[in-house]
Design a protein around this motif. Sequence first.
Motif, PDB file in Angstrom:
ATOM      1  N   ALA A  27     -35.481 113.116  38.929  1.00  0.00           N
ATOM      2  CA  ALA A  27     -34.377 113.960  39.415  1.00  0.00           C
ATOM      3  C   ALA A  27     -34.728 115.444  39.454  1.00  0.00           C
ATOM      4  O   ALA A  27     -34.403 116.132  40.427  1.00  0.00           O
ATOM      5  CB  ALA A  27     -33.122 113.729  38.574  1.00  0.00           C
ATOM      6  N   PRO A  28     -35.400 115.987  38.407  1.00  0.00           N
ATOM      7  CA  PRO A  28     -35.738 117.413  38.453  1.00  0.00           C
ATOM      8  C   PRO A  28     -36.712 117.771  39.574  1.00  0.00           C
ATOM      9  O   PRO A  28     -36.870 118.945  39.897  1.00  0.00           O
ATOM     10  CB  PRO A  28     -36.382 117.660  37.077  1.00  0.00           C
ATOM     11  CG  PRO A  28     -35.813 116.604  36.203  1.00  0.00           C
ATOM     12  CD  PRO A  28     -35.709 115.407  37.089  1.00  0.00           C
ATOM     13  N   CYS A  29     -37.357 116.768  40.161  1.00  0.00           N
ATOM     14  CA  CYS A  29     -38.304 117.038  41.248  1.00  0.00           C
ATOM     15  C   CYS A  29     -37.642 117.017  42.617  1.00  0.00           C
ATOM     16  O   CYS A  29     -38.286 117.317  43.615  1.00  0.00           O
ATOM     17  CB  CYS A  29     -39.445 116.008  41.215  1.00  0.00           C
ATOM     18  SG  CYS A  29     -40.587 116.211  39.827  1.00  0.00           S
ATOM     19  N   MET A  30     -36.353 116.671  42.664  1.00  0.00           N
ATOM     20  CA  MET A  30     -35.640 116.636  43.934  1.00  0.00           C
ATOM     21  C   MET A  30     -34.824 117.912  44.097  1.00  0.00           C
ATOM     22  O   MET A  30     -33.890 118.157  43.333  1.00  0.00           O
ATOM     23  CB  MET A  30     -34.713 115.425  43.993  1.00  0.00           C
ATOM     24  CG  MET A  30     -35.443 114.091  43.942  1.00  0.00           C
ATOM     25  SD  MET A  30     -36.615 113.882  45.300  1.00  0.00           S
ATOM     26  CE  MET A  30     -35.518 113.885  46.713  1.00  0.00           C
ATOM     27  N   PRO A  31     -35.167 118.762  45.068  1.00  0.00           N
ATOM     28  CA  PRO A  31     -34.447 120.025  45.270  1.00  0.00           C
ATOM     29  C   PRO A  31     -32.945 119.805  45.456  1.00  0.00           C
ATOM     30  O   PRO A  31     -32.521 118.944  46.218  1.00  0.00           O
ATOM     31  CB  PRO A  31     -35.083 120.572  46.555  1.00  0.00           C
ATOM     32  CG  PRO A  31     -36.442 119.945  46.597  1.00  0.00           C
ATOM     33  CD  PRO A  31     -36.250 118.569  46.034  1.00  0.00           C
ATOM     34  N   GLY A  32     -32.148 120.570  44.726  1.00  0.00           N
ATOM     35  CA  GLY A  32     -30.704 120.511  44.861  1.00  0.00           C
ATOM     36  C   GLY A  32     -30.031 119.379  44.118  1.00  0.00           C
ATOM     37  O   GLY A  32     -28.804 119.300  44.086  1.00  0.00           O
ATOM     38  N   LYS A  48     -26.601 119.363  45.975  1.00  0.00           N
ATOM     39  CA  LYS A  48     -26.018 120.546  46.597  1.00  0.00           C
ATOM     40  C   LYS A  48     -26.881 120.942  47.801  1.00  0.00           C
ATOM     41  O   LYS A  48     -28.088 121.142  47.670  1.00  0.00           O
ATOM     42  CB  LYS A  48     -25.953 121.699  45.597  1.00  0.00           C
ATOM     43  CG  LYS A  48     -25.154 122.909  46.089  1.00  0.00           C
ATOM     44  CD  LYS A  48     -25.172 124.045  45.066  1.00  0.00           C
ATOM     45  CE  LYS A  48     -24.460 123.668  43.803  1.00  0.00           C
ATOM     46  NZ  LYS A  48     -24.383 124.821  42.863  1.00  0.00           N
ATOM     47  N   VAL A  49     -26.247 121.026  48.959  1.00  0.00           N
ATOM     48  CA  VAL A  49     -26.960 121.279  50.214  1.00  0.00           C
ATOM     49  C   VAL A  49     -26.393 122.520  50.898  1.00  0.00           C
ATOM     50  O   VAL A  49     -25.165 122.669  51.001  1.00  0.00           O
ATOM     51  CB  VAL A  49     -26.843 120.067  51.164  1.00  0.00           C
ATOM     52  CG1 VAL A  49     -27.495 120.380  52.510  1.00  0.00           C
ATOM     53  CG2 VAL A  49     -27.484 118.839  50.539  1.00  0.00           C
ATOM     54  N   LYS A  50     -27.269 123.377  51.360  1.00  0.00           N
ATOM     55  CA  LYS A  50     -26.851 124.564  52.106  1.00  0.00           C
ATOM     56  C   LYS A  50     -27.250 124.393  53.564  1.00  0.00           C
ATOM     57  O   LYS A  50     -28.396 124.125  53.881  1.00  0.00           O
ATOM     58  CB  LYS A  50     -27.518 125.818  51.533  1.00  0.00           C
ATOM     59  CG  LYS A  50     -27.094 127.098  52.237  1.00  0.00           C
ATOM     60  CD  LYS A  50     -27.772 128.308  51.613  1.00  0.00           C
ATOM     61  CE  LYS A  50     -27.344 129.589  52.327  1.00  0.00           C
ATOM     62  NZ  LYS A  50     -28.047 130.778  51.778  1.00  0.00           N
ATOM     63  N   VAL A 129     -37.691 118.186  57.759  1.00  0.00           N
ATOM     64  CA  VAL A 129     -37.187 118.628  56.461  1.00  0.00           C
ATOM     65  C   VAL A 129     -37.541 117.617  55.382  1.00  0.00           C
ATOM     66  O   VAL A 129     -38.011 117.977  54.297  1.00  0.00           O
ATOM     67  CB  VAL A 129     -35.656 118.840  56.511  1.00  0.00           C
ATOM     68  CG1 VAL A 129     -35.099 119.039  55.104  1.00  0.00           C
ATOM     69  CG2 VAL A 129     -35.316 120.047  57.376  1.00  0.00           C
ATOM     70  N   SER A 130     -37.341 116.327  55.669  1.00  0.00           N
ATOM     71  CA  SER A 130     -37.644 115.295  54.672  1.00  0.00           C
ATOM     72  C   SER A 130     -39.121 115.274  54.344  1.00  0.00           C
ATOM     73  O   SER A 130     -39.513 115.048  53.190  1.00  0.00           O
ATOM     74  CB  SER A 130     -37.194 113.925  55.182  1.00  0.00           C
ATOM     75  OG  SER A 130     -37.926 113.534  56.334  1.00  0.00           O
ATOM     76  N   GLY A 131     -39.980 115.529  55.346  1.00  0.00           N
ATOM     77  CA  GLY A 131     -41.417 115.572  55.089  1.00  0.00           C
ATOM     78  C   GLY A 131     -41.796 116.683  54.129  1.00  0.00           C
ATOM     79  O   GLY A 131     -42.610 116.492  53.214  1.00  0.00           O
ATOM     80  N   ARG A 132     -41.191 117.845  54.301  1.00  0.00           N
ATOM     81  CA  ARG A 132     -41.459 118.966  53.404  1.00  0.00           C
ATOM     82  C   ARG A 132     -40.941 118.681  51.996  1.00  0.00           C
ATOM     83  O   ARG A 132     -41.577 119.032  51.001  1.00  0.00           O
ATOM     84  CB  ARG A 132     -40.809 120.243  53.953  1.00  0.00           C
ATOM     85  CG  ARG A 132     -41.514 120.789  55.197  1.00  0.00           C
ATOM     86  CD  ARG A 132     -40.720 121.909  55.840  1.00  0.00           C
ATOM     87  NE  ARG A 132     -41.420 122.432  57.006  1.00  0.00           N
ATOM     88  CZ  ARG A 132     -42.097 123.573  57.010  1.00  0.00           C
ATOM     89  NH1 ARG A 132     -42.162 124.312  55.917  1.00  0.00           N
ATOM     90  NH2 ARG A 132     -42.704 123.986  58.095  1.00  0.00           N
ATOM     91  N   LEU A 133     -39.773 118.033  51.918  1.00  0.00           N
ATOM     92  CA  LEU A 133     -39.201 117.719  50.607  1.00  0.00           C
ATOM     93  C   LEU A 133     -40.049 116.681  49.877  1.00  0.00           C
ATOM     94  O   LEU A 133     -40.232 116.767  48.660  1.00  0.00           O
ATOM     95  CB  LEU A 133     -37.772 117.208  50.773  1.00  0.00           C
ATOM     96  CG  LEU A 133     -36.765 118.217  51.310  1.00  0.00           C
ATOM     97  CD1 LEU A 133     -35.391 117.562  51.440  1.00  0.00           C
ATOM     98  CD2 LEU A 133     -36.689 119.438  50.397  1.00  0.00           C
ATOM     99  N   ASP A 169     -29.023 126.256  40.137  1.00  0.00           N
ATOM    100  CA  ASP A 169     -28.375 127.434  40.710  1.00  0.00           C
ATOM    101  C   ASP A 169     -28.523 127.467  42.228  1.00  0.00           C
ATOM    102  O   ASP A 169     -27.654 127.969  42.930  1.00  0.00           O
ATOM    103  CB  ASP A 169     -28.978 128.712  40.112  1.00  0.00           C
ATOM    104  CG  ASP A 169     -28.694 128.846  38.628  1.00  0.00           C
ATOM    105  OD1 ASP A 169     -27.619 128.372  38.203  1.00  0.00           O
ATOM    106  OD2 ASP A 169     -29.540 129.382  37.897  1.00  0.00           O
ATOM    107  N   GLU A 170     -29.638 126.944  42.716  1.00  0.00           N
ATOM    108  CA  GLU A 170     -29.910 127.026  44.141  1.00  0.00           C
ATOM    109  C   GLU A 170     -29.725 125.678  44.819  1.00  0.00           C
ATOM    110  O   GLU A 170     -30.293 124.681  44.392  1.00  0.00           O
ATOM    111  CB  GLU A 170     -31.347 127.525  44.370  1.00  0.00           C
ATOM    112  CG  GLU A 170     -31.586 128.953  43.915  1.00  0.00           C
ATOM    113  CD  GLU A 170     -30.748 129.951  44.698  1.00  0.00           C
ATOM    114  OE1 GLU A 170     -30.495 129.697  45.884  1.00  0.00           O
ATOM    115  OE2 GLU A 170     -30.357 130.971  44.126  1.00  0.00           O
ATOM    116  N   PRO A 171     -28.951 125.621  45.900  1.00  0.00           N
ATOM    117  CA  PRO A 171     -28.795 124.368  46.647  1.00  0.00           C
ATOM    118  C   PRO A 171     -30.016 124.121  47.525  1.00  0.00           C
ATOM    119  O   PRO A 171     -30.844 125.011  47.721  1.00  0.00           O
ATOM    120  CB  PRO A 171     -27.547 124.636  47.496  1.00  0.00           C
ATOM    121  CG  PRO A 171     -27.576 126.117  47.716  1.00  0.00           C
ATOM    122  CD  PRO A 171     -28.117 126.694  46.424  1.00  0.00           C
TER     123      PRO A 171
END
Length: 208
Positions: A27-32, A48-50, A129-133, A169-171
């Motif tokens: 989980a900590p490796c998944m942004p947001g 959290k998604v921006k 986007v998914s490739g970068r994530l 803090d950051e989405p």
Amino acid sequence: MKLEHRFTVPAPAPDVWAALLEPEKVAPCMPGATLTGVDGRTFTGTVKVKLGPVTLLYKGTGEFTSVDERVHAAVLKASGKDTRGNGTASASVSVALTSAVGGTEVSVVTDLNVTGRPAQLGRSLISEVSGRLIAEFAECLATRLAPAEAERVTPTETAARPHLRAVPDEPLDLVGTAGVPVLKRVLPVAAGLLAVVLLVRKLRGRHR
């Protein structure tokens, strides 16, 4: 839509397999993403998604519906809904591990269904986007699976770490993550519009 990704983690397959089956580790490796609870193979969390000026908060659940220890393959199904009713997201993720030179190759096949505002990005941008994530996730996972002696974590630091990840803090900034790909699409359109405007002005000048 169907998304396929592959990446290599510089760690033995059993270590990578064990980590992928522990939501607290991945989980900590998944942004947001924030993990809020774990009950066996089922877990709950938020993402959290921006999207431009709008921030969306998805709440949902996930479950490992299939786990094959022999071949290191698993299927994860997850779904979530934006708290303000701006869309839903669901996915079936198939993960398979194979030993490779220098570590373990991870194959990820995702059947993704997104509705609402994020769906406006379109298939190509969502794929980029998914490739970068996935690349960011792989790098984070590799760091977490590094030899223990390389981390040098003190007892104080260990005690300070929560069992579940704190609310980030950051989405996840979808447009910001896309970055250059977005500009590649916007600039040609902007240039075309500018050319049309200039042509219209020129024609109007001739008729005056």
